[in-house]
Design an enzyme around this catalytic site. Sequence first.
Site, mmCIF file in Angstrom:
data_model
loop_
_atom_site.group_PDB
_atom_site.id
_atom_site.type_symbol
_atom_site.label_atom_id
_atom_site.label_comp_id
_atom_site.label_asym_id
_atom_site.label_seq_id
_atom_site.Cartn_x
_atom_site.Cartn_y
_atom_site.Cartn_z
ATOM 1 C CB CYS A 232 36.434 38.994 35.897
ATOM 2 S SG CYS A 232 37.652 38.811 37.370
ATOM 3 C CG ASN A 233 41.960 37.712 36.347
ATOM 4 O OD1 ASN A 233 42.104 38.884 35.682
ATOM 5 N ND2 ASN A 233 41.798 37.690 37.695
ATOM 6 C CG ASP B 22 35.019 43.239 43.773
ATOM 7 O OD1 ASP B 22 35.956 43.256 42.859
ATOM 8 O OD2 ASP B 22 34.256 42.299 43.713
ATOM 9 C CG HIS C 217 41.708 41.760 37.717
ATOM 10 N ND1 HIS C 217 41.846 41.441 38.953
ATOM 11 C CD2 HIS C 217 40.486 40.930 37.764
ATOM 12 C CE1 HIS C 217 40.993 40.770 39.738
ATOM 13 N NE2 HIS C 217 40.184 40.525 39.114
#
Lengths: 336, 336, 336, 336
Positions: free
Chosen positions: B139-140, B170, B218
């Site tokens: 994801c990052n 999460d 994030h």
Amino acid sequence: MSVKVAINGYGTIGKRIADAVASQDDMEVIGVTKTRPTYEAKMAILRGYPFYAASEESVGRFKDKGIEVQGTLDDLLEQADIVVDGTPKKMGYKETYEKAGVKAIWQGGEKHELTGLSFNAQANYDEALGADYVRVVSCNTTGLIRTLYPLHKEFGVKFVMAVMIRRGADPWDTKRGPINAVEPVLKVPSHHGPDVQTVMPYLNIQTTAVKVPTTIMHLHSLMVRLKREVSTDDVLNVWEDSPRILFVEGEEGIKSTAQIMEMAKDMCRNRTDLYEIAVWRDGTHVVGDSLYYYQAIHQESDVVPENVDAIRAMMEIEKDNMKSMKKTDLALGIEC
Amino acid sequence: MSVKVAINGYGTIGKRIADAVASQDDMEVIGVTKTRPTYEAKMAILRGYPFYAASEESVGRFKDKGIEVQGTLDDLLEQADIVVDGTPKKMGYKETYEKAGVKAIWQGGEKHELTGLSFNAQANYDEALGADYVRVVSCNTTGLIRTLYPLHKEFGVKFVMAVMIRRGADPWDTKRGPINAVEPVLKVPSHHGPDVQTVMPYLNIQTTAVKVPTTIMHLHSLMVRLKREVSTDDVLNVWEDSPRILFVEGEEGIKSTAQIMEMAKDMCRNRTDLYEIAVWRDGTHVVGDSLYYYQAIHQESDVVPENVDAIRAMMEIEKDNMKSMKKTDLALGIEC
Amino acid sequence: MSVKVAINGYGTIGKRIADAVASQDDMEVIGVTKTRPTYEAKMAILRGYPFYAASEESVGRFKDKGIEVQGTLDDLLEQADIVVDGTPKKMGYKETYEKAGVKAIWQGGEKHELTGLSFNAQANYDEALGADYVRVVSCNTTGLIRTLYPLHKEFGVKFVMAVMIRRGADPWDTKRGPINAVEPVLKVPSHHGPDVQTVMPYLNIQTTAVKVPTTIMHLHSLMVRLKREVSTDDVLNVWEDSPRILFVEGEEGIKSTAQIMEMAKDMCRNRTDLYEIAVWRDGTHVVGDSLYYYQAIHQESDVVPENVDAIRAMMEIEKDNMKSMKKTDLALGIEC
Amino acid sequence: MSVKVAINGYGTIGKRIADAVASQDDMEVIGVTKTRPTYEAKMAILRGYPFYAASEESVGRFKDKGIEVQGTLDDLLEQADIVVDGTPKKMGYKETYEKAGVKAIWQGGEKHELTGLSFNAQANYDEALGADYVRVVSCNTTGLIRTLYPLHKEFGVKFVMAVMIRRGADPWDTKRGPINAVEPVLKVPSHHGPDVQTVMPYLNIQTTAVKVPTTIMHLHSLMVRLKREVSTDDVLNVWEDSPRILFVEGEEGIKSTAQIMEMAKDMCRNRTDLYEIAVWRDGTHVVGDSLYYYQAIHQESDVVPENVDAIRAMMEIEKDNMKSMKKTDLALGIEC
């Protein structure tokens, strides 16, 4: 005939009630108001709601941002049968509504005295039939009534002790804390017990409350002394047949409010709201002469169906509370 | 022809990819697996996915709870064209997939070496055409590529310094902390920079990371030195034309990750996911020779559309990445 | 001769400076003020500080609670050589202090313009010699200067990029959030860079900042380009010899701000404060042409020794900054 | 004669008991053990405690880091009269202690069955006189006994309902969550009620518990039915005369656990610990036939003085519990 509903204040609760009203076939949202050109205003327009400025002064703010308004609150009220007030507490719109000659519903942040009539669809729908002004009780009070009223009706309740572990702020509200503390309501009883009694005046209930650093749900730990000797299964069976209660189980991995909200996300509801009160089936126990249970309250949405029912009662388009609730719940996806 | 997709591991990421695949008209979910009879298993069945036990041993667990399974993972793979692996990292299913002769997609928790091919739809779709094994980056990393690749293409990038402020756990994961601390990744560079380079090997990037007590998103604070002199508007314009970037504004009340998630709830997406990278328009500034900006990453969902595109590339049902992305995004409600 | 120090505002910072002053042999606390009869007022009295009401109006509040005051702020200032202002920012006491003819020190919440002289004991002690009005820079700015000034002096600094991950609220402050969000400072540069330049005008520094849900410390992630090629050890050696820097190590179990504060508790300091800037030894790395490091700031106390030194400089009882710092640090237990 | 005390496990609780023992004049710390060369090991040495490796294997780990050990646990036990076990629960050192022929104290993480004798200085000191093995009950249980025992003694207690709002993790423990959830103990009664009955078997008590995202204190909300009719003042007066209870007041700004810990920092205690149970004076109310009150528990330290008293009872150096408590409390600064 479709009831014309105005929503004054399209915020946390207003926007949810707007969507819930829009999902029913006997009422419609004729407009929503907002004071500032925030992202929520944009979202209201994106959802297709006729958009009004809350006041003359705010018209300019919207114009500056290129947001067109259909008029002001006064213009909106002119066409409305009923207004649902979603503004912050103590905004004092009562006179405005009276002057416009519309019926009005307030939320639980207001005091009982404002309307003299506090509402829960299960417990006192009949009292609201034809009423002009109704207050739907708060999320916590609604939660207490949802599970206590069936117990009262079926078994009789001698005494309730409820400890409310309250979320510190709503998910979007980043200004309020606490970040790392537990804060008790030092006044005992907390206001929740007397608030339940505005709807169930016959209930012997005591409440205390603490605020904790979470945003997603309130949680209640309850002890109830019933008038009859019952088993845990007797209690579960009564709730099984009661509206707007959803059982969850630690056994299935639902150990906390976090997994409840995760499950709600999996349920395809609007905004992933959980309109029902979540009761832990395996956290419900009759021990000695008392019933102990935990329930979790989605503070942003549990009162939403109650508002829809209140509209039906006040407009007298449905006299039977069970039928109204059923209709509301089908449209919201609570029942299928 | 509809591509037959198996989802191995119906958890945080698996369930989202399942829904995304199901929403496309050129692929279908032929089954999902689970190891335990949790609420997520029940929800999978409720959503109508053919349900399989992850292994022989787990069959019994489901039977005990009265949950019927269609078979095991092996049975499922037999019918599949491709499997998306949503299992926890390092579960080592590669041999199983090879033996079954299905193509496979892994998530960013796995190392690049597992497939030798790391994927982002915008940056290197072509490399995945016809590939058997692909890893969709984390994801990052996906978030970094989404905004950096357009800058690279349009202006050229000399150097990137990115500080990643990562959510601790999460939303559903209540076991992991921290509750009240900030925890830096002491290794410098953190793994994120090199991970971006598995897709954009030509990018000069340095990353550091800290973990903070939040669950929802994030956030990245970036400094970029470009090869050309540009204005803030030049940058915003490039991103405006780039896929899967969503602008947000502090001016409109979106001050933090909390209001971004609130807005996502208002957007009627599945599970209120935000597949796009949220970039603050009024947090983007060219100062001196550098561009500074903030972006927020919905860690649970930004890779979901990338998985759909990876399927199309690997199955060669669409050769043009822009067309695949467009198709994916329309089905997911990212574009309308 | 002992310098007579008044503390106006016995709160988070005022109480700490009071204790620090009291621990020195060349100055004394002649009184502290408070506006309300809180537990902090009681603690001030318990610690033996002469206790004054901040204003005429507040005298009554203390009397009501049976708390005796020695007089008001004006009475206190009459006897003082210097006053340390620990009141909330922008309280505007400057005229009061001028009228009383006392020297005054403000904290970093005030703007540089209030005094025209911003202070750090290491970087510009000399400028404060004999000065009437001095502003000790904020906790974050102090933290940046503590590690950057030695680098500047020893190697020369070309450019600094600092990302400040800031605590949302102090530990006692339960009103402020966020509870579950990350909030960037959208203005770039954030005020921290220019604030460092009030003390080190020659420094080329850029800063961004985000607020996170923690109460205990700020954390900085820094990238520094130096004028000379250096090794990681070169940097560590320079800091080893610099005042008010404390090395911590992930290797020894100090992985986050939480373990730093735990260690501080083990150090027997007053209020378990950590006056030093904590730098991770194994989080410091020279990579390519840049130095990367993390530091943590105890926001409640790192400026405390600076205030003591500022008093010495302004009163000219010590002309040498290293000697003042040494004296301060011995009394506070920073050196032993 | 000074009792020779070994501390096995110098962690959260072990290090506090070490300091507390060291502060008494009739006992001394002859050594502490540790398994790893962490910062806590360094701090133990800095505080001057003879330092031992917990096992043969760990000797090497210390040597590698240049930390000299005096020997192993076995060597330490040889010289000890009594050992306080501060190791994680279920480490099973009982045989080791028996073999070494030393008396031993365990903490509340262990089960009552391990010793058959659970201890609280106020409630059952006499039972521990001369005993070989004693378990000091947990922080929560100790907290309950501190306020309930005096009520029982003075008024008689019919029934207690206690809801424990527990901190999710200790301040230093960054691995454990939850970050944003409330997690109930679904088993009812939770283990706390029965645990109180290991010391007060005659008490009719029911407990439920939830875990919340805070690190600093537990908070209890209690309802007590007494055998006599009493006023709120009667109750406060009894507690005023009882050991190790500290009143706090919302009126004075102590609204939550955060301000209690802030006050503790102002009290100059070792590690800013709060050994007393904090009871809100203005949160204590007799309403109808019940007493309601809130208390907060500093989970890291409230059992510390109990351990000191347990040593005195087991070694029979003081037969009178009130005298032992007084002595302990004076040394720890609880009384002055």
